[in-house]
Design a protein around this motif. Structure first.
Motif, PDB file in Angstrom:
ATOM      1  N   GLY A  73      36.157 -99.007  11.899  1.00 25.92           N
ATOM      2  CA  GLY A  73      37.267 -98.825  12.554  1.00 25.92           C
ATOM      3  C   GLY A  73      37.121 -97.028  13.747  1.00 25.92           C
ATOM      4  N   PHE A 139      38.210 -92.375  13.495  1.00 27.36           N
ATOM      5  CA  PHE A 139      39.100 -93.169  12.739  1.00 27.36           C
ATOM      6  C   PHE A 139      38.370 -94.320  11.946  1.00 27.36           C
ATOM      7  CE2 PHE A 139      42.696 -96.194  12.875  1.00 27.36           C
ATOM      8  CZ  PHE A 139      43.744 -96.010  12.718  1.00 27.36           C
ATOM      9  N   TYR A 243      46.854 -95.103   7.298  1.00 24.24           N
ATOM     10  CA  TYR A 243      45.796 -95.079   9.111  1.00 24.24           C
ATOM     11  C   TYR A 243      46.830 -95.836   9.863  1.00 24.24           C
ATOM     12  CZ  TYR A 243      42.126 -93.636   6.178  1.00 24.24           C
ATOM     13  OH  TYR A 243      40.837 -93.143   4.863  1.00 24.24           O
ATOM     14  N   CYS A 245      47.826 -96.741  14.302  1.00 21.10           N
ATOM     15  CA  CYS A 245      47.292 -97.330  15.766  1.00 21.10           C
ATOM     16  C   CYS A 245      48.301 -97.765  16.090  1.00 21.10           C
ATOM     17  CB  CYS A 245      45.778 -98.140  15.926  1.00 21.10           C
ATOM     18  SG  CYS A 245      44.942 -97.765  16.762  1.00 21.10           S
ATOM     19  N   HIS A 268      45.947 -90.252   9.376  1.00 20.41           N
ATOM     20  CA  HIS A 268      44.760 -90.813  10.039  1.00 20.41           C
ATOM     21  C   HIS A 268      45.852 -91.744  11.262  1.00 20.41           C
ATOM     22  CE1 HIS A 268      42.661 -89.206   6.900  1.00 20.41           C
ATOM     23  NE2 HIS A 268      43.238 -90.104   6.118  1.00 20.41           N
ATOM     24  N   THR A 269      45.210 -91.144  12.351  1.00 20.54           N
ATOM     25  CA  THR A 269      46.220 -91.860  13.528  1.00 20.54           C
ATOM     26  C   THR A 269      45.150 -91.960  14.801  1.00 20.54           C
ATOM     27  OG1 THR A 269      46.233 -89.609  14.813  1.00 20.54           O
ATOM     28  CG2 THR A 269      48.446 -91.360  13.378  1.00 20.54           C
TER      29      THR A 269
END
Length: 368
Positions: A73, A139, A243, A245, A268-269
């Motif tokens: 990540g 991340f 997660y 993105c 979580h970005t």
């Protein structure tokens, strides 16, 4: 000396010979033989390129000495000389750290107006050498595996997610996973065939591909991320570690929904670009003087100072281009600049400004 030699051997050798290499270092001479042996700068050799889609390419790299393994990540900085100038961008590592061939991959999508992304996708070839940074970013999956992760991605936002998936599979600890990925068309899905194959081979990996521009009866607005689709595809999303993105619009919507649900700690970005505030109603144009270079550049008050300098033939030091690493810091000598993230005005003489996330607010002078 072979590329497989241990880094500590290089450090021991250079420590003994640096005294005789002054004013340079032994590493500078080793670079002439093999750039991967350098210890004063980290470089990587392009081993292979692979076109994932019409505008996205995976680049396989062999890192040199001083490389340390990444966490799935994370991202790294890549440098490329273009037209006599050195540009740096940040790209996620798309490979798993469990690879046993000491290679890593980045997957780059050519974006409109992207000087460096187009160069990497169209021009880079095996045998080229690129300066790189060490893995960075928070991340990534924790060592304690999430019980039920939810992945939300769009476009090239799949790249850090792909590293996570590949790592989980390599460790044979793939949990119950829901993955929602958005792309304009089926042929735009980066890693499309691999994702489909993973879904068929691993029943615990539930893949949902959403095509936002395919013809059909669905209203176009509903093809983008929304609470209704989330509740249908992943009814238990509130219990999962998420997660996400992708583009700013996607992440803004995701963050709003999770905040309303009081679940910020489970989200979580990762953003590929700086989150820019809406521009004020009045924008003041002016002239920026880069004092050390003797260059005067007209500014529209919108373009960031780093890009303005580059467009006028300068090559300022920089790193992430996102306001994180402070590699582009410069001192304000006079005038006023605007922080593009907050619209805050900075006008104190001697104040340090990040030129990648600041624009001129009228006339300004910088020590560049």
């Amino acid at each position: 000396m072979q590329e497989a030699s241990q880094p500590w051997l290089l450090r021991k050798f250079t420590a003994l010979t640096d005294a005789f290499a002054w004013p340079l270092r032994t590493s500078h001479y080793l670079e002439l033989v093999n750039p991967l042996w350098t210890t004063h700068a980290l470089q990587a050799r392009v081993v292979e390129v692979w076109d994932e889609t019409a505008d996205a390419r995976t680049i396989t790299l062999k890192p040199g000495a001083n490389w340390r393994s990444h966490r799935p990540g994370q991202h790294l900085r890549i440098g490329v000389p273009i037209g006599g100038m050195h540009y740096t961008r940040t790209y996620s590592i798309s490979s798993a750290p469990e690879r046993d061939d000491e290679l890593i991959t980045i997957t780059v999508k050519a974006i409109t107006g992207g000087r460096m992304s187009h160069h990497l996708v169209r021009q880079i070839k095996p045998g080229d050498y690129l300066p790189i940074g060490v893995p960075q970013g928070d991340f990534y999956l924790p060592d304690a595996n999430p019980v039920q992760p939810l992945f939300i991605s769009a476009g090239s936002g799949i790249t850090p997610i792909m590293s996570m998936l590949r790592s989980l599979i390599a460790q044979e600890r793939l949990p119950d996973v829901v993955h929602i990925h958005y792309a304009p068309h089926v042929y735009d899905v980066i890693f499309g065939k691999e994702l489909q194959a993973l879904a068929q081979k691993h029943p615990r990996y539930k893949l949902h591909l959403v095509y936002t521009r395919e013809p059909g009866e669905t209203v176009a607005a509903k093809r983008h991320f929304n609470a209704e689709t989330l509740a249908t595809v992943c009814p238990d999303w509130r219990t999962r570690d998420t997660y996400a993105c992708g583009p700013q619009g996607l992440l803004d919507t995701v963050e709003t929904l999770w905040a309303e649900a009081g679940l910020n700690r489970q989200l979580h970005t990762e953003r590929f670009r700086t989150q820019i505030a809406a521009a004020p109603n009045e924008i003041t144009a002016g002239t920026v003087r880069f004092m050390n270079s003797g260059v005067d550049a007209p500014s529209d008050g919108i373009i960031n100072l780093l890009r303005l300098a580059e467009d006028h033939g300068l090559n300022p030091a920089h790193g992430c281009r996102m306001g994180i690493c402070h590699g582009c810091d410069a001192t304000l000598k006079s005038g006023c600049v605007r922080d593009l993230r907050t619209n805050a005005l900075l006008n104190e003489v001697g104040q340090v400004v990040q030129i990648c996330v600041c624009a001129a607010a009228g006339d300004a002078e910088l020590d560049l």
